[in-house]
Design a protein around this motif. Structure first.
Motif, mmCIF file in Angstrom:
data_model
loop_
_atom_site.group_PDB
_atom_site.id
_atom_site.type_symbol
_atom_site.label_atom_id
_atom_site.label_comp_id
_atom_site.label_asym_id
_atom_site.label_seq_id
_atom_site.Cartn_x
_atom_site.Cartn_y
_atom_site.Cartn_z
ATOM 1 N N PRO A 1 0.565 -1.356 0.086
ATOM 2 C CA PRO A 1 -0.299 -0.464 0.182
ATOM 3 C C PRO A 1 0.568 1.598 0.326
ATOM 4 O O PRO A 1 1.633 1.224 0.736
ATOM 5 C CB PRO A 1 -0.855 -0.469 1.311
ATOM 6 C CG PRO A 1 -0.539 -1.953 0.889
ATOM 7 C CD PRO A 1 0.337 -2.135 1.539
ATOM 8 N N GLY A 2 0.539 2.016 -1.022
ATOM 9 C CA GLY A 2 0.745 3.513 -1.023
ATOM 10 C C GLY A 2 2.333 3.373 -2.475
ATOM 11 O O GLY A 2 3.319 4.304 -1.929
ATOM 12 N N THR A 3 2.197 2.152 -2.661
ATOM 13 C CA THR A 3 3.230 2.055 -4.244
ATOM 14 C C THR A 3 2.318 2.436 -4.963
ATOM 15 O O THR A 3 0.933 1.388 -5.285
ATOM 16 C CB THR A 3 3.698 1.580 -3.874
ATOM 17 O OG1 THR A 3 3.838 -0.322 -3.648
ATOM 18 C CG2 THR A 3 5.396 1.051 -2.478
ATOM 19 N N TRP A 4 2.798 1.651 -6.344
ATOM 20 C CA TRP A 4 2.755 1.360 -6.943
ATOM 21 C C TRP A 4 3.618 1.047 -8.444
ATOM 22 O O TRP A 4 4.475 1.411 -8.650
ATOM 23 C CB TRP A 4 1.509 2.849 -8.186
ATOM 24 C CG TRP A 4 2.643 3.672 -8.825
ATOM 25 C CD1 TRP A 4 3.461 4.908 -7.638
ATOM 26 C CD2 TRP A 4 3.255 4.092 -9.679
ATOM 27 N NE1 TRP A 4 3.372 5.692 -8.719
ATOM 28 C CE2 TRP A 4 3.585 5.273 -10.089
ATOM 29 C CE3 TRP A 4 3.293 2.794 -10.909
ATOM 30 C CZ2 TRP A 4 4.310 5.523 -11.356
ATOM 31 C CZ3 TRP A 4 3.636 4.588 -11.857
ATOM 32 C CH2 TRP A 4 4.290 5.197 -11.955
ATOM 33 N N SER A 5 3.452 -0.496 -8.927
ATOM 34 C CA SER A 5 3.941 -0.966 -10.175
ATOM 35 C C SER A 5 3.429 -0.849 -11.404
ATOM 36 O O SER A 5 3.828 -1.501 -12.858
ATOM 37 C CB SER A 5 3.817 -2.364 -10.293
ATOM 38 O OG SER A 5 2.204 -2.797 -9.348
ATOM 39 N N ASN A 6 1.844 -0.634 -11.571
ATOM 40 C CA ASN A 6 1.545 -0.496 -12.629
ATOM 41 C C ASN A 6 0.578 0.649 -13.277
ATOM 42 O O ASN A 6 0.243 1.404 -11.989
ATOM 43 C CB ASN A 6 0.595 -1.594 -13.303
ATOM 44 C CG ASN A 6 -0.609 -1.581 -11.786
ATOM 45 O OD1 ASN A 6 -1.588 -1.022 -12.087
ATOM 46 N ND2 ASN A 6 -0.483 -2.689 -11.560
ATOM 47 N N LEU B 261 -5.760 5.078 -9.767
ATOM 48 C CA LEU B 261 -6.581 4.593 -8.211
ATOM 49 C C LEU B 261 -6.558 5.014 -7.476
ATOM 50 O O LEU B 261 -6.637 5.356 -5.612
ATOM 51 C CB LEU B 261 -6.952 3.005 -8.197
ATOM 52 C CG LEU B 261 -7.482 2.834 -7.062
ATOM 53 C CD1 LEU B 261 -8.699 3.429 -6.818
ATOM 54 C CD2 LEU B 261 -8.241 1.284 -7.347
ATOM 55 N N GLY B 262 -4.818 4.605 -6.590
ATOM 56 C CA GLY B 262 -3.805 5.255 -5.540
ATOM 57 C C GLY B 262 -4.332 6.912 -5.143
ATOM 58 O O GLY B 262 -4.972 7.315 -4.332
ATOM 59 N N ARG B 263 -3.978 7.498 -6.181
ATOM 60 C CA ARG B 263 -3.953 8.717 -6.887
ATOM 61 C C ARG B 263 -5.388 9.204 -6.339
ATOM 62 O O ARG B 263 -5.671 10.828 -5.576
ATOM 63 C CB ARG B 263 -3.403 9.693 -8.230
ATOM 64 C CG ARG B 263 -3.784 11.576 -8.471
ATOM 65 C CD ARG B 263 -3.045 11.691 -9.091
ATOM 66 N NE ARG B 263 -3.415 11.169 -10.621
ATOM 67 C CZ ARG B 263 -2.607 10.817 -11.686
ATOM 68 N NH1 ARG B 263 -1.783 11.435 -11.892
ATOM 69 N NH2 ARG B 263 -3.342 10.237 -12.899
ATOM 70 N N VAL C 92 -9.798 4.987 -14.038
ATOM 71 C CA VAL C 92 -8.957 4.074 -13.395
ATOM 72 C C VAL C 92 -10.036 2.162 -14.283
ATOM 73 O O VAL C 92 -8.980 1.623 -14.266
ATOM 74 C CB VAL C 92 -10.019 3.929 -11.800
ATOM 75 C CG1 VAL C 92 -9.412 2.167 -11.512
ATOM 76 C CG2 VAL C 92 -8.938 4.843 -11.382
ATOM 77 N N GLY C 93 -11.185 2.001 -14.232
ATOM 78 C CA GLY C 93 -11.393 1.091 -14.681
ATOM 79 C C GLY C 93 -10.993 0.559 -16.331
ATOM 80 O O GLY C 93 -10.420 -0.069 -16.474
ATOM 81 N N ASN C 94 -10.255 2.072 -17.269
ATOM 82 C CA ASN C 94 -9.515 1.866 -18.430
ATOM 83 C C ASN C 94 -8.512 1.085 -18.099
ATOM 84 O O ASN C 94 -7.791 0.797 -18.789
ATOM 85 C CB ASN C 94 -9.742 3.052 -19.211
ATOM 86 C CG ASN C 94 -10.812 3.388 -19.906
ATOM 87 O OD1 ASN C 94 -11.428 2.565 -20.831
ATOM 88 N ND2 ASN C 94 -11.100 4.682 -20.124
#
Length: 316
Positions: free
Chosen positions: A256-261, A267-269, A301-303
């Motif tokens: 949580p708090g990181t992103w890889s894609n 979504l996190g933003r 986000v869905g896209n």
């Protein structure tokens, strides 16, 4: 997990949630008309606008009467967002992954679809309030059966993500329609009619009792804050995005708090923006503008989820 399987579980849950939300909109409007003072014009067009299908409805049905709108949103098989079309799509997705989901899930979505089909064939005895209540209960039953009978693995998390993104989108849409379009004129703000409509909005989200537990008065800003920013109510936009992000991280394995894609990043933003947003800032920027931006970001986000997990990519 195969992307085809993940895609089917994701959309199975989105379609069931969409059918439930459409039932909520219509039933809340029926109850609002029954509660409204005599002489107040019935308003059905905003319900079609909520689903984004107003141009299609106007071309095919013309006037937005109660009979036309209920038929279009409930039993019209040519409308991709009608209740019966959503359940037909949900059933087809469930059929394609019967070896993955539990037999109880298949039986429930099958029973749900045939209940609506039987109502469509017997419209002479159609009772709206009873029928839409049954649709909501059938959707709740499907969610409960899925939680109780399906292993909480990647597939289950894809279903959760689909359900909560759909719910967040529909909460934003119904709140936007009420604030921007539903009230007949500015002079009605603060009147009994205005309060009845905000109560109807809360009931459409099954939020009236929970709202009353934390707020003594029904005010536009109070309702907006509860349905957008509340961390604990399961139909608020913020809660839905928190749950969708949690499932997304369980799927990818990232912290949580990181992103890889791109899906995790968008979504996190969006979720973090709501974490630090106040209702005063929302009102200052304009509730309609804020909700419209939320809908656009949820769509994005869905896209990103589609591109990250479901899209077929060429082999290099």
């Amino acid at each position: 997990m195969l992307s085809r399987v993940a895609d089917s579980i994701y959309w199975l849950n989105r379609y069931v949630e969409r059918a439930e939300n459409i039932a909520r909109f219509i039933n809340a409007n029926v109850n609002l008309i029954l509660d409204s003072p005599t002489g107040v014009a019935q308003q059905w067009e905003p319900l079609v606008l909520t689903t984004g299908d107003l141009p299609v409805f106007q071309n095919r049905y013309g006037e937005a009467t109660a009979e036309n709108v209920i038929q279009f949103l409930t039993f019209d098989r040519d409308n991709a967002n009608s209740i019966i079309s959503c359940l037909r799509s949900a059933r087809e997705n469930a059929r394609s992954i019967r070896e993955i989901i539990s037999s109880e899930m298949w039986e429930q979505v099958n029973t749900f679809y045939f209940m609506v089909q039987d109502a469509a064939e017997g419209q002479a005895t159609f009772e709206p309030q009873h029928f839409f209540k049954e649709v909501k209960l059938a959707s709740h039953l499907f969610a409960g059966v899925m939680d109780a009978t399906m292993t909480h693995n990647e597939g289950w998390h894809f279903g959760q993500m689909g359900r909560f993104l759909e719910r967040a989108d529909k909460t934003a849409r119904i709140l936007d329609v009420k604030y921007f379009l539903l009230l007949p004129s500015v002079k009605d703000v603060g009147t009994t009619l205005d309060e009845l409509q905000w109560m109807g909005l809360l009931r459409s989200a099954s939020a009236y009792e929970m709202y009353r537990k934390c707020q003594h008065r029904i005010t536009p800003t109070g309702v907006a804050e509860f349905l957008i920013l509340d961390r604990e109510f399961p139909r608020s936009i913020r809660f839905c995005l928190m749950q969708a992000e949690r499932s997304l991280h369980q799927i990818t394995g990232s912290s949580p708090g990181t992103w890889s894609n791109p899906a995790e990043r968008s979504l996190g933003r969006l979720r973090s923006e709501l974490d630090y947003l106040s209702i005063e800032e929302i009102v200052q920027m304009g509730l309609h503008e804020c909700l419209n931006d939320l809908q656009q970001q949820i769509y994005g986000v869905g896209n990103n989820i589609f591109e990250t997990f479901f899209a077929l990519k060429p082999i290099s």
